[in-house]
Design a protein around this motif. Sequence first.
Motif, PDB file in Angstrom:
ATOM      1  N   HIS A   1      49.028  16.049  81.126  1.00  0.00           N
ATOM      2  CA  HIS A   1      47.819  16.233  81.885  1.00  0.00           C
ATOM      3  C   HIS A   1      47.104  17.525  81.817  1.00  0.00           C
ATOM      4  O   HIS A   1      46.083  17.595  81.531  1.00  0.00           O
ATOM      5  N   PRO A   2      47.835  18.531  82.337  1.00  0.00           N
ATOM      6  CA  PRO A   2      47.579  19.858  82.547  1.00  0.00           C
ATOM      7  C   PRO A   2      47.111  20.332  81.116  1.00  0.00           C
ATOM      8  O   PRO A   2      46.178  21.105  80.961  1.00  0.00           O
ATOM      9  N   ALA A   3      47.890  20.153  80.050  1.00  0.00           N
ATOM     10  CA  ALA A   3      47.816  20.626  78.702  1.00  0.00           C
ATOM     11  C   ALA A   3      46.170  20.036  78.222  1.00  0.00           C
ATOM     12  O   ALA A   3      45.497  20.682  77.540  1.00  0.00           O
ATOM     13  N   ILE A   4      46.071  18.611  78.443  1.00  0.00           N
ATOM     14  CA  ILE A   4      44.928  18.008  78.323  1.00  0.00           C
ATOM     15  C   ILE A   4      43.546  18.594  78.600  1.00  0.00           C
ATOM     16  O   ILE A   4      42.506  18.999  78.059  1.00  0.00           O
ATOM     17  N   VAL A   5      43.716  18.880  79.990  1.00  0.00           N
ATOM     18  CA  VAL A   5      42.653  19.574  80.860  1.00  0.00           C
ATOM     19  C   VAL A   5      42.466  20.868  80.120  1.00  0.00           C
ATOM     20  O   VAL A   5      41.136  21.402  79.992  1.00  0.00           O
ATOM     21  N   ARG A   6      43.437  21.768  79.592  1.00  0.00           N
ATOM     22  CA  ARG A   6      43.216  22.826  79.067  1.00  0.00           C
ATOM     23  C   ARG A   6      42.480  22.867  77.797  1.00  0.00           C
ATOM     24  O   ARG A   6      41.683  23.842  77.403  1.00  0.00           O
ATOM     25  N   LEU A   7      43.051  21.891  76.875  1.00  0.00           N
ATOM     26  CA  LEU A   7      42.337  21.671  75.616  1.00  0.00           C
ATOM     27  C   LEU A   7      40.968  21.063  75.939  1.00  0.00           C
ATOM     28  O   LEU A   7      40.157  21.803  75.162  1.00  0.00           O
ATOM     29  N   GLN A   8      40.431  20.529  76.683  1.00  0.00           N
ATOM     30  CA  GLN A   8      39.208  20.041  76.742  1.00  0.00           C
ATOM     31  C   GLN A   8      38.499  21.478  77.447  1.00  0.00           C
ATOM     32  O   GLN A   8      37.030  21.378  77.014  1.00  0.00           O
ATOM     33  N   ASP A   9      39.010  22.097  78.378  1.00  0.00           N
ATOM     34  CA  ASP A   9      38.200  23.359  78.412  1.00  0.00           C
ATOM     35  C   ASP A   9      37.803  24.115  77.377  1.00  0.00           C
ATOM     36  O   ASP A   9      36.781  24.758  77.263  1.00  0.00           O
ATOM     37  N   LEU A  10      38.645  24.170  76.246  1.00  0.00           N
ATOM     38  CA  LEU A  10      38.531  24.867  75.093  1.00  0.00           C
ATOM     39  C   LEU A  10      37.462  24.440  74.304  1.00  0.00           C
ATOM     40  O   LEU A  10      36.559  25.150  73.539  1.00  0.00           O
ATOM     41  N   LEU A  11      37.345  22.749  74.326  1.00  0.00           N
ATOM     42  CA  LEU A  11      36.289  22.398  73.427  1.00  0.00           C
ATOM     43  C   LEU A  11      34.704  22.612  74.132  1.00  0.00           C
ATOM     44  O   LEU A  11      33.893  22.579  73.589  1.00  0.00           O
ATOM     45  N   ARG A  12      34.646  22.947  75.451  1.00  0.00           N
ATOM     46  CA  ARG A  12      33.255  23.319  76.156  1.00  0.00           C
ATOM     47  C   ARG A  12      32.989  24.732  75.247  1.00  0.00           C
ATOM     48  O   ARG A  12      31.753  24.801  75.422  1.00  0.00           O
ATOM     49  N   PHE A  13      33.784  25.496  74.989  1.00  0.00           N
ATOM     50  CA  PHE A  13      33.521  26.832  74.213  1.00  0.00           C
ATOM     51  C   PHE A  13      33.314  26.516  72.803  1.00  0.00           C
ATOM     52  O   PHE A  13      32.456  27.278  72.141  1.00  0.00           O
ATOM     53  N   ASP A  14      34.143  25.789  72.383  1.00  0.00           N
ATOM     54  CA  ASP A  14      34.207  25.740  70.907  1.00  0.00           C
ATOM     55  C   ASP A  14      34.339  24.053  70.452  1.00  0.00           C
ATOM     56  O   ASP A  14      35.461  23.802  70.350  1.00  0.00           O
ATOM     57  N   SER A  15      33.313  23.234  70.529  1.00  0.00           N
ATOM     58  CA  SER A  15      33.515  21.917  70.266  1.00  0.00           C
ATOM     59  C   SER A  15      33.883  21.485  68.684  1.00  0.00           C
ATOM     60  O   SER A  15      34.042  20.336  68.260  1.00  0.00           O
ATOM     61  N   SER A  16      33.635  22.683  67.920  1.00  0.00           N
ATOM     62  CA  SER A  16      33.784  22.310  66.580  1.00  0.00           C
ATOM     63  C   SER A  16      35.098  22.896  65.970  1.00  0.00           C
ATOM     64  O   SER A  16      35.380  23.101  64.733  1.00  0.00           O
ATOM     65  N   ASN A  17      36.219  22.819  66.807  1.00  0.00           N
ATOM     66  CA  ASN A  17      37.496  23.369  66.545  1.00  0.00           C
ATOM     67  C   ASN A  17      38.453  22.101  65.997  1.00  0.00           C
ATOM     68  O   ASN A  17      38.758  21.490  67.119  1.00  0.00           O
ATOM     69  N   PRO A  18      38.804  21.894  64.780  1.00  0.00           N
ATOM     70  CA  PRO A  18      39.218  20.711  64.377  1.00  0.00           C
ATOM     71  C   PRO A  18      40.921  20.950  65.160  1.00  0.00           C
ATOM     72  O   PRO A  18      41.290  19.722  65.319  1.00  0.00           O
ATOM     73  N   SER A  19      41.292  22.052  65.351  1.00  0.00           N
ATOM     74  CA  SER A  19      42.773  22.185  65.799  1.00  0.00           C
ATOM     75  C   SER A  19      42.700  21.410  67.253  1.00  0.00           C
ATOM     76  O   SER A  19      43.779  20.985  67.666  1.00  0.00           O
ATOM     77  N   THR A  20      41.836  22.005  67.984  1.00  0.00           N
ATOM     78  CA  THR A  20      41.894  21.381  69.262  1.00  0.00           C
ATOM     79  C   THR A  20      41.612  20.013  69.327  1.00  0.00           C
ATOM     80  O   THR A  20      42.352  19.361  70.101  1.00  0.00           O
ATOM     81  N   HIS A  21      40.531  19.182  68.402  1.00  0.00           N
ATOM     82  CA  HIS A  21      40.427  17.614  68.594  1.00  0.00           C
ATOM     83  C   HIS A  21      41.806  17.291  67.981  1.00  0.00           C
ATOM     84  O   HIS A  21      42.234  16.148  68.715  1.00  0.00           O
ATOM     85  N   SER A  22      42.489  17.686  67.062  1.00  0.00           N
ATOM     86  CA  SER A  22      43.823  17.018  66.417  1.00  0.00           C
ATOM     87  C   SER A  22      44.770  17.262  67.836  1.00  0.00           C
ATOM     88  O   SER A  22      45.661  16.122  68.156  1.00  0.00           O
ATOM     89  N   ALA A  23      44.881  18.216  68.394  1.00  0.00           N
ATOM     90  CA  ALA A  23      45.898  18.439  69.454  1.00  0.00           C
ATOM     91  C   ALA A  23      45.724  17.288  70.624  1.00  0.00           C
ATOM     92  O   ALA A  23      46.542  16.823  71.218  1.00  0.00           O
TER      93      ALA A  23
END
Length: 395
Positions: free
Chosen positions: A310-332
């Motif tokens: 869960h903490p890792a999911i929250v961290r990655l979701q935070d990244l999407l707020r700054f860059d929603s078009s990062n395919p690596s973040t969506h894949s992770a």
Amino acid sequence: MIKLLLLVAALIAGIVVGPMLAGNQGYVLISVANQTLEMSLTTLILLVVVLFGAFFLLETIIKRLLSVSSSTRGWFSGRKARKARHQTSTGLMKAIEGDWKQAEKLVVKAAKHSDAPLLNYLAAAEAAQSQGDTTQRDEYLKLAADIDGQNLAVALTRAKLQFRQQQYEQAVATLQDLKQNNSRNPVLLALLKDCYLKLEDWKPLLALLPHLSKLGVISAEEAAELEVKAECGLMTHITQQNGSEGLMGHWNSLNRKTKQRPELIGCFVKLMSRHNADSEAYTVLRDALKKSSDEGLISLVPALNLSDYHPAIVRLQDLLRFDSSNPSTHSALGQLFMREEKWEEAKQHFERAIELRPNVADYGFLIEVLEKLNDSKAAADLSREALTLALPAKS
């Protein structure tokens, strides 16, 4: 010339004074032991002049003979030197052609009368090694050193030949002896760098890199690449010897700038994970992702075996707020939701990742998710689409 003038003067004097003394020739008596010699003064003068002339003639003849002898020696010496130059030139050509045996024979034969015997022995050393004879190589190098033991070229040639023979430790020893008095020599430093790489001796390589960069031996880009390679290699050695605890201690000892490099963070995380220290690895990775959205680091998150994602999911979701078009973040994120069996969320992120960057691995994950959602038709259609992506394009 002076002697000739004196002789001429004496002859003239004899001719002029002789007749004047003809009527009063005088008397000379020479007594030595029991022997006596009597003659007139005029006869004595003429005898002295004749003896002087004979001495001068004999001296001239001897000089001529010595001159001829010297010229003869010079001719023979010049002939030997010319022959040596020809043999050296031919020997070097044979070396270029790869005829090492003939090259060695010619340059060694010419060394005695060569203008630069040092070069002959260095060429012979290379020819001997190329034939696999390292003992004879060392003998030629010794002969070269005997000519000029302080010559940098001799020592560098020795180190180069040792390196080519994969005698890396010996090459390093040779170069280290030279380095004290030739610390700015680019050939020496470059060869030392290559030896450290072959030996995987990372600590001295890291110490050498700033010097190499400062002197322009390597470019800034090459220095950066070598630093990553050396640091990662050193971390690998430390992990093999002291495990994840040793690696963690080493990581904490590094300066802040080094610990911010994504390549080194990635190396650290992978090594920690291999030694079952995924939680500690994620702590470092999480802090790095607060300052960077490097795709290589993001892709490491789902590779870690964590007790709670869960903490890792929250961290990655935070990244999407700054860059929603990062395919690596969506894949992770898709992979983490799969771990938690949240199939709908996983589907959405994999679809978005494929939309941004078609990737065979993401297709595979999405097909698995669709099957979990019992959408067999969509999974089959996606399989065909993935197959088209995987196959090479027709020319």
